[in-house]
Design a protein around this motif. Sequence first.
Motif, mmCIF file in Angstrom:
data_model
loop_
_atom_site.group_PDB
_atom_site.id
_atom_site.type_symbol
_atom_site.label_atom_id
_atom_site.label_comp_id
_atom_site.label_asym_id
_atom_site.label_seq_id
_atom_site.Cartn_x
_atom_site.Cartn_y
_atom_site.Cartn_z
ATOM 1 N N PHE A 15 0.829 -1.203 0.000
ATOM 2 C CA PHE A 15 0.000 0.000 0.000
ATOM 3 C C PHE A 15 0.865 1.256 0.000
ATOM 4 N N ASP A 16 1.896 1.271 0.867
ATOM 5 C CA ASP A 16 2.775 2.435 0.946
ATOM 6 C C ASP A 16 3.530 2.658 -0.362
ATOM 7 N N ALA A 17 3.984 1.578 -1.008
ATOM 8 C CA ALA A 17 4.699 1.700 -2.276
ATOM 9 C C ALA A 17 3.774 2.239 -3.368
ATOM 10 N N ARG A 18 2.524 1.773 -3.383
ATOM 11 C CA ARG A 18 1.562 2.280 -4.368
ATOM 12 C C ARG A 18 1.286 3.761 -4.152
ATOM 13 N N GLN A 19 1.154 4.174 -2.895
ATOM 14 C CA GLN A 19 0.920 5.591 -2.593
ATOM 15 C C GLN A 19 2.121 6.437 -3.031
ATOM 16 N N GLU A 20 3.319 5.956 -2.734
ATOM 17 C CA GLU A 20 4.533 6.694 -3.100
ATOM 18 C C GLU A 20 4.673 6.794 -4.613
ATOM 19 N N LEU A 21 4.451 5.692 -5.301
ATOM 20 C CA LEU A 21 4.565 5.692 -6.760
ATOM 21 C C LEU A 21 3.505 6.573 -7.398
ATOM 22 N N LEU A 25 4.247 9.815 -9.728
ATOM 23 C CA LEU A 25 3.702 9.967 -11.081
ATOM 24 C C LEU A 25 2.846 11.221 -11.199
ATOM 25 N N ALA A 26 2.118 11.557 -10.166
ATOM 26 C CA ALA A 26 1.243 12.728 -10.211
ATOM 27 C C ALA A 26 2.039 14.034 -10.129
ATOM 28 N N ASP A 27 3.046 14.074 -9.262
ATOM 29 C CA ASP A 27 3.779 15.313 -9.027
ATOM 30 C C ASP A 27 5.011 15.480 -9.903
ATOM 31 N N GLY A 28 5.483 14.407 -10.501
ATOM 32 C CA GLY A 28 6.667 14.492 -11.351
ATOM 33 C C GLY A 28 7.903 14.850 -10.542
ATOM 34 N N LEU A 29 8.704 15.770 -11.056
ATOM 35 C CA LEU A 29 9.945 16.145 -10.379
ATOM 36 C C LEU A 29 9.718 16.986 -9.132
ATOM 37 N N ASP A 30 8.499 17.426 -8.891
ATOM 38 C CA ASP A 30 8.205 18.175 -7.670
ATOM 39 C C ASP A 30 8.062 17.268 -6.454
ATOM 40 N N HIS A 31 7.882 15.983 -6.676
ATOM 41 C CA HIS A 31 7.751 15.037 -5.557
ATOM 42 C C HIS A 31 9.124 14.809 -4.933
ATOM 43 N N PRO A 32 9.216 14.758 -3.606
ATOM 44 C CA PRO A 32 10.526 14.620 -2.959
ATOM 45 C C PRO A 32 11.235 13.295 -3.223
ATOM 46 N N SER A 33 10.549 12.274 -3.691
ATOM 47 C CA SER A 33 11.205 10.988 -3.943
ATOM 48 C C SER A 33 11.708 10.839 -5.368
ATOM 49 N N THR A 34 11.232 11.639 -6.294
ATOM 50 C CA THR A 34 11.547 11.428 -7.701
ATOM 51 C C THR A 34 13.025 11.635 -8.002
ATOM 52 N N LYS A 35 13.583 12.743 -7.574
ATOM 53 C CA LYS A 35 14.980 13.044 -7.900
ATOM 54 C C LYS A 35 15.966 12.034 -7.307
ATOM 55 N N PRO A 36 15.834 11.658 -6.020
ATOM 56 C CA PRO A 36 16.767 10.654 -5.494
ATOM 57 C C PRO A 36 16.663 9.309 -6.213
ATOM 58 N N VAL A 37 15.458 8.909 -6.583
ATOM 59 C CA VAL A 37 15.293 7.636 -7.290
ATOM 60 C C VAL A 37 15.946 7.719 -8.671
ATOM 61 N N LEU A 38 15.797 8.838 -9.357
ATOM 62 C CA LEU A 38 16.425 8.988 -10.670
ATOM 63 C C LEU A 38 17.943 9.039 -10.573
ATOM 64 N N VAL A 39 18.461 9.683 -9.537
ATOM 65 C CA VAL A 39 19.917 9.742 -9.348
ATOM 66 C C VAL A 39 20.475 8.339 -9.115
#
Length: 75
Positions: A15-21, A25-39
């Motif tokens: 459930f937590d992984a689905r919420q985070e994902l 996807l909704a916020d794009g690069l504005d989400h705090p998890s997107t940039k670290p995951v891409l790096v």
Amino acid sequence: MTDPKRPHDTGDFVFDARQELSGMLADGLDHPSTKPVLVWAALGAVAGAALPFVSIGMGLAAGAGYKFYKRVRPD
């Protein structure tokens, strides 16, 4: 104990992984998890290119997967 930075942490990994994902996807690069995951995905791809018997795609998936897991379960 509830982490104030993660108010919707239920203890259920799926459930937590689905919420985070969905947030990523909704916020794009504005989400705090997107940039670290891409790096970490890029670092994994570089490591995959440098190591024998490991492809770039496998390194990319491993790096992104590791960081995504650590964002969902930081402990």
